[in-house]
Design a protein around this motif. Structure first.
Motif, mmCIF file in Angstrom:
data_model
loop_
_atom_site.group_PDB
_atom_site.id
_atom_site.type_symbol
_atom_site.label_atom_id
_atom_site.label_comp_id
_atom_site.label_asym_id
_atom_site.label_seq_id
_atom_site.Cartn_x
_atom_site.Cartn_y
_atom_site.Cartn_z
ATOM 1 N N THR A 186 -38.785 40.030 -50.999
ATOM 2 C CA THR A 186 -39.155 39.495 -49.695
ATOM 3 C C THR A 186 -40.150 40.432 -49.029
ATOM 4 N N LYS A 187 -40.980 39.905 -48.166
ATOM 5 C CA LYS A 187 -41.978 40.731 -47.500
ATOM 6 C C LYS A 187 -41.289 41.797 -46.664
ATOM 7 N N SER A 188 -41.831 43.000 -46.712
ATOM 8 C CA SER A 188 -41.143 44.146 -46.118
ATOM 9 C C SER A 188 -41.503 44.381 -44.658
ATOM 10 N N SER A 189 -42.464 43.661 -44.122
ATOM 11 C CA SER A 189 -42.796 43.802 -42.709
ATOM 12 C C SER A 189 -43.123 42.438 -42.137
ATOM 13 N N GLY A 190 -43.034 42.333 -40.838
ATOM 14 C CA GLY A 190 -43.339 41.070 -40.194
ATOM 15 C C GLY A 190 -44.829 40.793 -40.196
ATOM 16 N N PRO A 191 -45.222 39.529 -40.138
ATOM 17 C CA PRO A 191 -46.644 39.196 -40.098
ATOM 18 C C PRO A 191 -47.255 39.544 -38.749
ATOM 19 N N THR A 192 -48.531 39.912 -38.768
ATOM 20 C CA THR A 192 -49.233 40.128 -37.505
ATOM 21 C C THR A 192 -49.559 38.780 -36.867
ATOM 22 N N VAL A 193 -49.721 38.781 -35.573
ATOM 23 C CA VAL A 193 -50.080 37.571 -34.833
ATOM 24 C C VAL A 193 -51.318 37.884 -34.000
ATOM 25 N N ASP A 194 -52.352 37.094 -34.163
ATOM 26 C CA ASP A 194 -53.605 37.321 -33.440
ATOM 27 C C ASP A 194 -53.362 37.363 -31.934
ATOM 28 N N GLY A 195 -53.947 38.389 -31.291
ATOM 29 C CA GLY A 195 -53.878 38.486 -29.840
ATOM 30 C C GLY A 195 -52.647 39.158 -29.298
ATOM 31 N N LEU A 196 -51.724 39.583 -30.180
ATOM 32 C CA LEU A 196 -50.495 40.237 -29.724
ATOM 33 C C LEU A 196 -50.350 41.622 -30.335
ATOM 34 N N GLN A 197 -49.661 42.497 -29.639
ATOM 35 C CA GLN A 197 -49.292 43.796 -30.200
ATOM 36 C C GLN A 197 -48.004 43.640 -31.005
ATOM 37 N N GLY A 198 -47.901 44.358 -32.104
ATOM 38 C CA GLY A 198 -46.750 44.261 -32.978
ATOM 39 C C GLY A 198 -47.184 43.841 -34.368
ATOM 40 N N PRO A 199 -46.233 43.625 -35.255
ATOM 41 C CA PRO A 199 -44.792 43.608 -34.975
ATOM 42 C C PRO A 199 -44.152 44.989 -34.889
ATOM 43 N N VAL A 200 -43.174 45.105 -34.006
ATOM 44 C CA VAL A 200 -42.315 46.279 -33.941
ATOM 45 C C VAL A 200 -41.010 45.915 -34.621
#
Length: 407
Positions: free
Chosen positions: A275-289
């Motif tokens: 499984t993917k080890s980190s969350g996906p990034t989302v354009d225009g937002l800070q994170g994922p934390v």
């Protein structure tokens, strides 16, 4: 051929009559969970045996689903949303239903022909039995080697306790599978396919024992054509990767087998999940934390500490925080227009997966008008009055720029 998305959406207000939100702590959305699972009840949860015709292929269009998510916000009447004590909707569930199977071109030739199937794995022929297949040393070696640090695909992690099993993943977030694109037991190739597949979060790679002789038309044994699929029929090995929209967990592995033809036993070996080890990034937002296996637990009373609402999705909607981002933005606009949630802007959301007794993960987002950091990620699950255990995984925080807090 790419199929169109078919989406159905329903709104669950979930207002707590016995315990109004201004007195209530923040619990997990267990009231809407069963409805989210039921929405995906007709979903296929595992690939077909062999190379079945037609092959099931799921498509995920985040823009289309996001539009439906936004509609659930803007179509909520203010009087209903605010209720008698100005409480926001507790749960909004958006469910993406299973599409019909995609017709895959059948092999050329008369329907009465019986053929030797194409396969991509080593044959187990001495003896050619289900037991010999599941204990074949080369299968175990490949599976165990695949989870060594140097061999794990970049951006992925092996699922704990889901390595070298004789069981395969069963999960309502099943997307599709491949066999023809593999020439070996190759998790890195599967990871590349997952990365290129919209909504893919996890995959399961394994060996599958199937009958060698099959009908050319249907890709399964057919006694009338001389390939009956008897118990002692010769076998072939398929190496497969199945792709899923939700994070797979150990309990996703099911020890299942089935028969084809008259008595040919299909079994599995070397089954391993990543499984993917980190969350996906989302354009225009800070994170994922990363919050790990815990969700944000806002202080009580939650309505006075920025909690806006919780949104759950059907089990065949993948882990897609961009949907939550669209909903968060729509909530900000709606609150400003109608004064709902005291006009607060949505500036932070917590995306995570909730499980009931370790099964059927449901993608969930909690929305807030106050940003919270990792020190507030304290909800590691709960038990209900019926003895069900609710747990969390893959929890991540996303912030409107300028609102990130570390603690």
């Amino acid at each position: 051929m790419v199929r169109k998305n078919i989406i159905i959406s329903s709104l669950f207000l979930g207002l707590v009559s016995a315990s109004p939100l201004h007195l209530k702590r923040q619990d997990l959305p267990i009231d809407s969970y069963d409805e989210s699972v039921a929405a995906g009840a007709d979903s296929t949860d595992t690939p077909p045996v062999g190379d079945a015709v037609p092959q099931n292929v799921e498509t995920f269009d985040s823009n289309t689903v996001a539009a439906e998510v936004v509609a659930t916000v803007v179509d909520t009447p203010p009087a209903v949303a605010q209720a008698s004590n100005d409480t926001p909707p507790d749960v909004i569930a958006v469910n993406l239903l299973k599409r019909s199977d995609m017709n895959v071109a059948r092999a050329d030739g008369p329907a009465t022909s019986c053929i030797v199937r194409t396969f991509n794995g080593p044959q187990v022929s001495d003896p050619d039995t289900p037991g010999a297949f599941t204990s074949y040393p080369a299968f175990s070696t490949a599976a165990i080697d695949s989870v060594k640090a140097a061999n794990v695909p970049s951006g992925y992690a092996a699922v704990p306790n889901f390595v070298n099993l004789n069981a395969v993943a069963q999960d309502k977030s099943y997307i599709t599978y491949t066999s023809s694109k593999l020439t070996s037991y190759d998790p890195k190739k599967c990871a590349a396919i997952c990365d290129a597949t919209a909504g893919c979060t996890s995959f399961n790679i394994y060996y599958e024992r199937v009958p060698l002789e099959i009908s050319k038309a249907t890709q399964v044994p057919d006694a009338a054509l001389g390939c009956p699929g008897n118990a002692d029929a010769a076998s072939a090995t398929l190496i497969k990767c199945a792709f899923y929209g939700m994070p797979l967990v150990a309990t996703s592995a099911k020890s299942v087998y089935q028969y084809q033809g008259k008595a040919f036993k299909v079994v599995y070996a070397g089954s391993t999940a990543f499984t993917k080890s980190s969350g996906p990034t989302v354009d225009g937002l800070q994170g994922p934390v990363t919050f790990g296996d815990a969700a944000i637990n806002a202080p009580a009373p939650v309505i006075d500490h920025g909690y806006l609402r919780t949104q759950t999705f059907g089990t065949n909607v993948p882990f897609a925080p961009e949907l939550c981002a669209a909903s968060c933005k729509a909530q900000t606009e709606y609150n400003a227009k109608h004064g709902t949630n005291k006009g607060q802007a949505c500036i932070f959301f917590n995306a995570f997966v909730i499980y009931k007794n370790g099964k059927d993960g449901v993608f969930t987002c909690n929305y807030y008008g106050t940003p919270y950091g990792v020190s507030y990620a304290k909800n590691r699950g709960q038990w209900d009055d019926s003895g069900n255990h609710w747990t969390i995984s893959n929890s991540f925080g996303y912030y409107v720029p300028g609102n990130y807090v570390a603690k």
